[in-house]
Design a protein around this motif. Structure first.
Motif, short mmCIF file in Angstrom:
data_model
loop_
_atom_site.label_atom_id
_atom_site.label_comp_id
_atom_site.label_asym_id
_atom_site.label_seq_id
_atom_site.Cartn_x
_atom_site.Cartn_y
_atom_site.Cartn_z
N SER A 170 11.19 -4.70 -12.21
CA SER A 170 11.08 -3.76 -13.14
C SER A 170 9.60 -3.01 -13.20
CB SER A 170 11.04 -4.19 -14.60
OG SER A 170 12.42 -4.79 -14.85
N VAL A 171 9.47 -2.03 -13.07
CA VAL A 171 7.94 -1.29 -13.35
C VAL A 171 7.33 -1.17 -14.38
CG1 VAL A 171 6.99 1.10 -12.68
CG2 VAL A 171 9.14 0.49 -11.54
N GLU A 172 6.12 -1.83 -14.19
CA GLU A 172 5.16 -1.84 -15.34
C GLU A 172 3.56 -1.37 -15.00
OE1 GLU A 172 4.75 -5.57 -17.16
OE2 GLU A 172 6.70 -5.61 -17.95
N GLY A 173 2.91 -0.91 -15.97
CA GLY A 173 1.59 -0.55 -15.76
C GLY A 173 1.50 1.04 -15.43
N PRO A 174 0.08 1.42 -15.83
CA PRO A 174 0.07 2.95 -15.07
C PRO A 174 -0.26 2.97 -13.79
CG PRO A 174 -2.05 1.75 -15.89
CD PRO A 174 -1.10 0.86 -16.02
N VAL A 175 -0.28 4.15 -13.09
CA VAL A 175 -0.37 4.28 -11.69
C VAL A 175 -1.60 3.53 -11.10
CG1 VAL A 175 -0.75 6.16 -9.92
CG2 VAL A 175 1.03 6.36 -11.61
N GLU A 176 -2.72 3.50 -11.83
CA GLU A 176 -3.92 2.67 -11.21
C GLU A 176 -3.72 1.19 -11.16
OE1 GLU A 176 -4.70 4.61 -14.90
OE2 GLU A 176 -3.41 5.79 -13.47
N HIS A 177 -2.77 0.60 -11.98
CA HIS A 177 -2.52 -0.69 -11.89
C HIS A 177 -0.90 -1.04 -11.87
CE1 HIS A 177 -6.84 -1.44 -12.83
NE2 HIS A 177 -6.75 -0.68 -13.86
N ARG A 178 -0.23 -0.40 -11.10
CA ARG A 178 1.13 -0.57 -10.74
C ARG A 178 1.53 -1.75 -10.57
NH1 ARG A 178 4.45 3.64 -11.28
NH2 ARG A 178 3.34 4.17 -13.04
N ARG A 179 2.53 -2.22 -10.98
CA ARG A 179 3.13 -3.58 -10.38
C ARG A 179 4.79 -3.61 -10.76
NH1 ARG A 179 0.22 -4.08 -15.06
NH2 ARG A 179 1.26 -5.31 -16.86
N LEU A 180 5.46 -4.29 -9.88
CA LEU A 180 6.93 -4.56 -10.35
C LEU A 180 6.90 -6.12 -10.69
CD1 LEU A 180 8.15 -2.96 -7.05
CD2 LEU A 180 7.37 -1.93 -9.10
N VAL A 181 7.72 -6.28 -11.61
CA VAL A 181 7.57 -7.66 -12.40
C VAL A 181 9.13 -8.25 -12.48
CG1 VAL A 181 5.35 -7.10 -13.63
CG2 VAL A 181 7.72 -6.64 -14.71
N GLY A 182 9.10 -9.53 -12.42
CA GLY A 182 10.44 -10.21 -12.51
C GLY A 182 10.30 -11.39 -13.55
N PRO A 183 10.98 -12.47 -13.41
CA PRO A 183 11.26 -13.32 -14.37
C PRO A 183 10.01 -14.39 -14.59
CG PRO A 183 12.58 -13.74 -12.45
CD PRO A 183 12.11 -12.39 -12.42
N THR A 184 8.88 -14.33 -13.75
CA THR A 184 7.98 -15.01 -13.58
C THR A 184 6.68 -14.46 -12.98
OG1 THR A 184 7.78 -16.11 -11.31
CG2 THR A 184 9.31 -17.20 -12.96
N PRO A 185 5.43 -14.75 -13.09
CA PRO A 185 4.29 -14.03 -12.44
C PRO A 185 4.37 -13.98 -11.04
CG PRO A 185 3.56 -15.24 -14.52
CD PRO A 185 5.01 -15.54 -14.20
N GLY A 186 5.04 -15.08 -10.48
CA GLY A 186 5.30 -15.39 -9.20
C GLY A 186 6.10 -14.25 -8.42
N ASP A 231 0.87 -1.04 -0.01
CA ASP A 231 0.04 0.07 -0.03
C ASP A 231 0.85 1.19 0.08
OD1 ASP A 231 -2.10 -1.57 -0.01
OD2 ASP A 231 -2.67 -1.20 2.35
N ALA A 232 0.49 2.31 -0.77
CA ALA A 232 1.09 3.47 -0.91
C ALA A 232 0.47 4.87 -1.15
CB ALA A 232 2.23 3.29 -2.00
N GLY A 233 1.02 5.72 -0.50
CA GLY A 233 0.43 7.12 -0.84
C GLY A 233 1.05 7.60 -1.99
N ASP A 234 2.17 7.79 -2.30
CA ASP A 234 2.58 7.77 -3.80
C ASP A 234 3.02 6.70 -4.49
OD1 ASP A 234 4.29 8.92 -5.73
OD2 ASP A 234 4.82 10.60 -4.67
N VAL A 235 2.19 6.18 -5.36
CA VAL A 235 2.33 5.01 -5.94
C VAL A 235 3.67 5.00 -6.86
CG1 VAL A 235 1.38 3.25 -7.65
CG2 VAL A 235 0.01 4.12 -5.80
N ASP A 236 3.63 6.28 -7.52
CA ASP A 236 4.91 6.20 -8.65
C ASP A 236 6.33 6.06 -7.97
OD1 ASP A 236 5.81 6.57 -11.15
OD2 ASP A 236 6.77 8.35 -10.66
N ALA A 237 6.33 6.91 -6.99
CA ALA A 237 7.77 7.10 -6.07
C ALA A 237 7.83 5.80 -5.26
CB ALA A 237 7.50 8.30 -5.11
N GLN A 238 6.98 5.26 -4.58
CA GLN A 238 7.25 3.67 -4.07
C GLN A 238 7.44 2.69 -4.85
OE1 GLN A 238 7.97 4.56 -1.08
NE2 GLN A 238 6.44 3.00 -0.06
N SER A 239 6.72 2.77 -6.15
CA SER A 239 7.18 1.88 -7.02
C SER A 239 8.70 1.96 -7.84
CB SER A 239 6.17 2.08 -8.42
OG SER A 239 4.92 1.86 -8.06
#
Length: 209
Positions: free
Chosen positions: A19-35, A1-9
């Protein structure tokens, strides 16, 4: 959970090696697998009390994490532990293990859970996740519970009660009815997942298998 999604991402991507992916509304950090995915969700409540769930990460040196925007709360030299306690830019506590040249590319290796009864909660999650409890250094741990082989969930007794929703939680795939029968509590339903709580009230999300 974050107040500033972009900065925390950006902070947590740099800390974990994701790595950062997606817009702020659906922000996720991704790696080699979905897990390896970490979702960063916007909330309108600030960090006010010590988190009952926190992340454990590797770093070459804790100064590298400070340079990214973290604050040193308790250095290992003073606590006697193998890690230093830090806070991210929004005050969320996490632990840094210094690995020198042996730091891996994916640096998240554990989740710490504060508990009233560590033995009971570790045993409950061990049954849910299908793994046995390992006892070491006074903690109850679960091993082999995530995409990365090093990932552990570590349970530790604390005196203070749980008072606010957790700012960190994990997601799993599973059967909601089976989890309810095992002792979970249903909190609310979303279109694609269900939010439950474990026996100590820690929220987690369940996606259908």
């Amino acid at each position: 959970d974050a107040g500033d999604v972009d900065a925390q991402s950006r902070f947590w991507a740099a800390v974990t090696g994701l790595s950062v992916e997606g817009p702020v509304e659906h922000r996720r950090l991704v790696g080699p697998t979905p897990g390896h995915t970490i979702w960063v969700n916007a909330v309108d409540r600030p960090h006010t009390v010590k988190n009952r769930l926190h992340l454990d990460v590797d770093a070459a040196h804790r100064d590298d994490v400070v340079a990214l925007g973290a604050t040193l709360l308790a250095p290992c030299e003073k606590t006697g532990y193998a890690w230093s306690v830090m806070a991210d830019p929004e005050g969320n506590e996490f632990c840094v293990f210094e690995r020198g040249r042996k730091v891996p590319a994916y640096r998240l290796h554990g989740i710490g859970v504060d508990c009233a009864d560590a033995d009971a909660l570790a045993a409950w999650w061990g049954r849910v996740l299908g793994t046995r409890v390992v006892y070491d250094w006074g903690w109850c741990s679960l091993e082999g519970v995530a995409a990365d082989d090093r990932m552990t969930i570590d349970f530790n007794v604390v005196p203070e009660p749980r008072t606010v929703p957790n700012r960190v939680h994990w997601d799993l795939t599973g059967d909601v009815d089976a989890l309810l029968a095992a002792g979970a509590t249903r909190l609310w339903d979303m279109p694609d997942w269900t939010v439950l709580a474990d026996p100590e009230g820690n929220e987690f999300c369940v996606f259908p298998e």
